[in-house]
Each structure stands twice: as structure tokens, then as C-alpha cells.
Design a protein around this motif. Structure first.
Motif, PDB file in Angstrom:
ATOM      1  N   GLN A  13       0.917  -1.328   0.096  1.00 46.93           N
ATOM      2  CA  GLN A  13      -0.013   0.150   0.106  1.00 46.93           C
ATOM      3  C   GLN A  13       0.858   1.300   0.157  1.00 46.93           C
ATOM      4  O   GLN A  13       2.050   1.281   0.663  1.00 46.93           O
ATOM      5  CB  GLN A  13      -0.865   0.152   1.488  1.00 46.93           C
ATOM      6  CG  GLN A  13      -1.911  -0.974   1.484  1.00 46.93           C
ATOM      7  CD  GLN A  13      -3.114  -0.592   0.395  1.00 46.93           C
ATOM      8  OE1 GLN A  13      -3.166   0.386  -0.173  1.00 46.93           O
ATOM      9  NE2 GLN A  13      -4.152  -1.368   0.077  1.00 46.93           N
ATOM     10  N   PRO A  14       0.642   2.339  -0.711  1.00 44.45           N
ATOM     11  CA  PRO A  14      -0.781   2.683  -1.288  1.00 44.45           C
ATOM     12  C   PRO A  14      -0.695   2.296  -2.875  1.00 44.45           C
ATOM     13  O   PRO A  14      -1.575   2.673  -3.478  1.00 44.45           O
ATOM     14  CB  PRO A  14      -0.828   4.224  -1.177  1.00 44.45           C
ATOM     15  CG  PRO A  14       0.751   4.835  -1.184  1.00 44.45           C
ATOM     16  CD  PRO A  14       1.341   3.406  -0.416  1.00 44.45           C
ATOM     17  N   ASN A  15       0.550   1.591  -3.289  1.00 45.75           N
ATOM     18  CA  ASN A  15       0.457   1.219  -4.593  1.00 45.75           C
ATOM     19  C   ASN A  15      -0.356   0.199  -4.890  1.00 45.75           C
ATOM     20  O   ASN A  15      -0.626  -0.834  -4.021  1.00 45.75           O
ATOM     21  CB  ASN A  15       1.722   1.137  -5.157  1.00 45.75           C
ATOM     22  CG  ASN A  15       2.603   2.361  -5.115  1.00 45.75           C
ATOM     23  OD1 ASN A  15       2.190   3.366  -5.005  1.00 45.75           O
ATOM     24  ND2 ASN A  15       3.894   2.072  -4.897  1.00 45.75           N
ATOM     25  N   SER A  16      -0.717  -0.165  -6.222  1.00 43.32           N
ATOM     26  CA  SER A  16      -1.829  -1.001  -6.497  1.00 43.32           C
ATOM     27  C   SER A  16      -1.163  -1.920  -8.055  1.00 43.32           C
ATOM     28  O   SER A  16      -1.256  -1.123  -8.855  1.00 43.32           O
ATOM     29  CB  SER A  16      -3.033  -0.781  -7.005  1.00 43.32           C
ATOM     30  OG  SER A  16      -3.986  -1.894  -7.189  1.00 43.32           O
ATOM     31  N   ALA A  17      -0.321  -2.705  -7.957  1.00 45.00           N
ATOM     32  CA  ALA A  17       0.165  -3.437  -9.027  1.00 45.00           C
ATOM     33  C   ALA A  17       0.641  -4.870  -8.691  1.00 45.00           C
ATOM     34  O   ALA A  17       0.679  -5.410  -7.585  1.00 45.00           O
ATOM     35  CB  ALA A  17       1.589  -2.750  -9.574  1.00 45.00           C
ATOM     36  N   VAL A  18       0.621  -5.798  -9.839  1.00 54.72           N
ATOM     37  CA  VAL A  18       1.358  -6.964  -9.748  1.00 54.72           C
ATOM     38  C   VAL A  18       2.597  -7.074 -10.381  1.00 54.72           C
ATOM     39  O   VAL A  18       2.830  -6.792 -11.695  1.00 54.72           O
ATOM     40  CB  VAL A  18       0.450  -7.981 -10.424  1.00 54.72           C
ATOM     41  CG1 VAL A  18       1.032  -9.568 -10.245  1.00 54.72           C
ATOM     42  CG2 VAL A  18      -0.756  -8.100  -9.768  1.00 54.72           C
ATOM     43  N   ARG A  19       3.734  -7.054  -9.639  1.00 51.79           N
ATOM     44  CA  ARG A  19       5.091  -6.952 -10.092  1.00 51.79           C
ATOM     45  C   ARG A  19       5.762  -8.196 -10.612  1.00 51.79           C
ATOM     46  O   ARG A  19       5.469  -9.212  -9.750  1.00 51.79           O
ATOM     47  CB  ARG A  19       6.133  -6.672  -8.784  1.00 51.79           C
ATOM     48  CG  ARG A  19       5.906  -5.081  -7.935  1.00 51.79           C
ATOM     49  CD  ARG A  19       5.849  -4.143  -9.067  1.00 51.79           C
ATOM     50  NE  ARG A  19       5.681  -2.789  -8.374  1.00 51.79           N
ATOM     51  CZ  ARG A  19       4.981  -1.748  -8.784  1.00 51.79           C
ATOM     52  NH1 ARG A  19       4.708  -1.892 -10.075  1.00 51.79           N
ATOM     53  NH2 ARG A  19       4.891  -0.763  -8.023  1.00 51.79           N
ATOM     54  N   LYS A  20       6.149  -8.370 -11.404  1.00 49.59           N
ATOM     55  CA  LYS A  20       6.643  -9.653 -12.478  1.00 49.59           C
ATOM     56  C   LYS A  20       7.773 -10.024 -11.837  1.00 49.59           C
ATOM     57  O   LYS A  20       8.950  -9.583 -11.738  1.00 49.59           O
ATOM     58  CB  LYS A  20       6.798  -9.461 -13.751  1.00 49.59           C
ATOM     59  CG  LYS A  20       5.409  -8.975 -14.582  1.00 49.59           C
ATOM     60  CD  LYS A  20       4.091  -9.824 -14.286  1.00 49.59           C
ATOM     61  CE  LYS A  20       3.134  -9.204 -14.950  1.00 49.59           C
ATOM     62  NZ  LYS A  20       2.586  -8.093 -14.090  1.00 49.59           N
ATOM     63  N   CYS A  21       7.876 -11.290 -11.189  1.00 46.89           N
ATOM     64  CA  CYS A  21       9.194 -11.949 -10.705  1.00 46.89           C
ATOM     65  C   CYS A  21       9.129 -13.143 -10.995  1.00 46.89           C
ATOM     66  O   CYS A  21       8.236 -13.810 -11.554  1.00 46.89           O
ATOM     67  CB  CYS A  21       9.076 -11.829  -8.975  1.00 46.89           C
ATOM     68  SG  CYS A  21       8.721 -10.011  -8.486  1.00 46.89           S
ATOM     69  N   ASP A  40       9.173  -3.795 -18.998  1.00 54.41           N
ATOM     70  CA  ASP A  40       7.830  -4.291 -19.138  1.00 54.41           C
ATOM     71  C   ASP A  40       8.113  -5.246 -20.478  1.00 54.41           C
ATOM     72  O   ASP A  40       8.368  -4.854 -21.565  1.00 54.41           O
ATOM     73  CB  ASP A  40       6.668  -3.244 -19.694  1.00 54.41           C
ATOM     74  CG  ASP A  40       5.345  -3.813 -19.818  1.00 54.41           C
ATOM     75  OD1 ASP A  40       5.164  -4.837 -19.160  1.00 54.41           O
ATOM     76  OD2 ASP A  40       4.581  -2.961 -20.154  1.00 54.41           O
ATOM     77  N   GLY A  41       7.603  -6.551 -20.131  1.00 55.07           N
ATOM     78  CA  GLY A  41       7.875  -7.530 -21.350  1.00 55.07           C
ATOM     79  C   GLY A  41       9.213  -8.382 -21.226  1.00 55.07           C
ATOM     80  O   GLY A  41       9.471  -9.254 -22.074  1.00 55.07           O
ATOM     81  N   SER A  84      19.839  -6.251 -23.370  1.00 54.63           N
ATOM     82  CA  SER A  84      20.137  -6.372 -24.881  1.00 54.63           C
ATOM     83  C   SER A  84      19.147  -7.035 -25.712  1.00 54.63           C
ATOM     84  O   SER A  84      18.747  -6.797 -26.792  1.00 54.63           O
ATOM     85  CB  SER A  84      21.530  -7.179 -25.020  1.00 54.63           C
ATOM     86  OG  SER A  84      22.408  -6.458 -24.326  1.00 54.63           O
ATOM     87  N   LEU A  85      18.476  -8.101 -24.897  1.00 55.14           N
ATOM     88  CA  LEU A  85      17.463  -8.844 -25.395  1.00 55.14           C
ATOM     89  C   LEU A  85      16.104  -7.872 -25.727  1.00 55.14           C
ATOM     90  O   LEU A  85      15.626  -8.182 -26.521  1.00 55.14           O
ATOM     91  CB  LEU A  85      16.961 -10.072 -24.525  1.00 55.14           C
ATOM     92  CG  LEU A  85      18.215 -11.138 -24.337  1.00 55.14           C
ATOM     93  CD1 LEU A  85      17.592 -12.254 -23.326  1.00 55.14           C
ATOM     94  CD2 LEU A  85      18.196 -12.059 -25.637  1.00 55.14           C
ATOM     95  N   PHE A  86      15.815  -7.093 -24.500  1.00 59.05           N
ATOM     96  CA  PHE A  86      14.656  -6.201 -24.524  1.00 59.05           C
ATOM     97  C   PHE A  86      14.810  -5.098 -25.756  1.00 59.05           C
ATOM     98  O   PHE A  86      13.778  -4.790 -26.466  1.00 59.05           O
ATOM     99  CB  PHE A  86      14.724  -5.475 -23.039  1.00 59.05           C
ATOM    100  CG  PHE A  86      13.448  -4.753 -23.455  1.00 59.05           C
ATOM    101  CD1 PHE A  86      11.960  -5.144 -23.313  1.00 59.05           C
ATOM    102  CD2 PHE A  86      13.581  -3.195 -23.003  1.00 59.05           C
ATOM    103  CE1 PHE A  86      11.042  -4.233 -23.130  1.00 59.05           C
ATOM    104  CE2 PHE A  86      12.681  -2.279 -22.948  1.00 59.05           C
ATOM    105  CZ  PHE A  86      11.427  -2.801 -22.993  1.00 59.05           C
ATOM    106  N   ARG A  87      16.127  -4.737 -26.098  1.00 57.87           N
ATOM    107  CA  ARG A  87      16.176  -3.948 -26.991  1.00 57.87           C
ATOM    108  C   ARG A  87      16.440  -4.180 -28.397  1.00 57.87           C
ATOM    109  O   ARG A  87      16.493  -3.587 -29.410  1.00 57.87           O
ATOM    110  CB  ARG A  87      17.478  -2.739 -26.701  1.00 57.87           C
ATOM    111  CG  ARG A  87      16.992  -1.874 -25.533  1.00 57.87           C
ATOM    112  CD  ARG A  87      18.405  -0.941 -25.260  1.00 57.87           C
ATOM    113  NE  ARG A  87      17.990  -0.179 -23.932  1.00 57.87           N
ATOM    114  CZ  ARG A  87      18.571   0.669 -23.342  1.00 57.87           C
ATOM    115  NH1 ARG A  87      19.938   0.483 -23.486  1.00 57.87           N
ATOM    116  NH2 ARG A  87      18.054   1.516 -22.281  1.00 57.87           N
TER     117      ARG A  87
END
Length: 95
Positions: A13-21, A40-41, A84-87
């Protein structure tokens, strides 16, 4: 570390998100830990049983920000930097 499975960690709290782990098993002592996947991704570039390199995530041994219990982040996947993979600069090697 060897990658085992995906895991969504809800932010405090107070944030609302699902962090990718991801859940990884250390090769050195077989402990299982949770590591954050930045950007992201980037989760799409990590497959089961991939070797990943992790590093500390902020406050020397403590959880950072709004992600409870996560002390590490993913840096490399199969010997290639995740950024590097992401870009699109490098490709992930075939087995």
C-alpha cells in the motif's frame, strides 16, 4: 541460478500493481529465492530451466520499494544481458 517458475508479487500500500518476479534456485546451495524482472515485457525472454544471473536490488540485503520480500533482480539470461534482449541488440543462444 536456475529458473523455476513465474510469480506475481503484489505491491505494498498505497500502490496497486502485480510486479513480475521469478522463482530461482541457486546452484551454489540449492536455496530458492525470488528475483524481480525489470522492464515491461522482459519476462517473455526467460524460459523454464534457463540459467539466470541475479544481482542485489537496492538496499544492501533488504527489500526495495513496494515489492515485499524481493531482494534480487535479474541481470542476464543464458549469458546474455536482459537489456540487450529487450532492445533487440542480441539474440538468446539456442541450446
Amino acid at each position: 541460478c536456475l529458473f523455476e517458475n513465474y510469480r506475481g508479487v503484489e505491491a505494498k500500500q498505497p500502490n496497486s500493481a502485480v510486479r513480475k518476479c521469478i522463482r530461482v534456485q541457486l546452484i551454489k546451495n540449492c536455496k530458492k529465492i525470488t528475483a524481480f524482472v525489470p522492464r515491461d515485457g522482459c519476462l517473455n525472454y526467460i524460459d523454464i530451466n534457463d540459467t539466470v544471473l541475479i544481482s542485489g536490488f537496492g538496499k544492501s540485503g533488504r527489500a526495495k520499494g513496494d515489492i515485499p520480500g524481493v531482494k534480487y533482480k535479474v541481470v542476464k539470461v543464458s549469458g546474455v544481458a536482459l537489456i540487450s534482449l529487450f532492445r533487440g541488440k542480441k539474440m538468446k543462444p539456442r541450446r
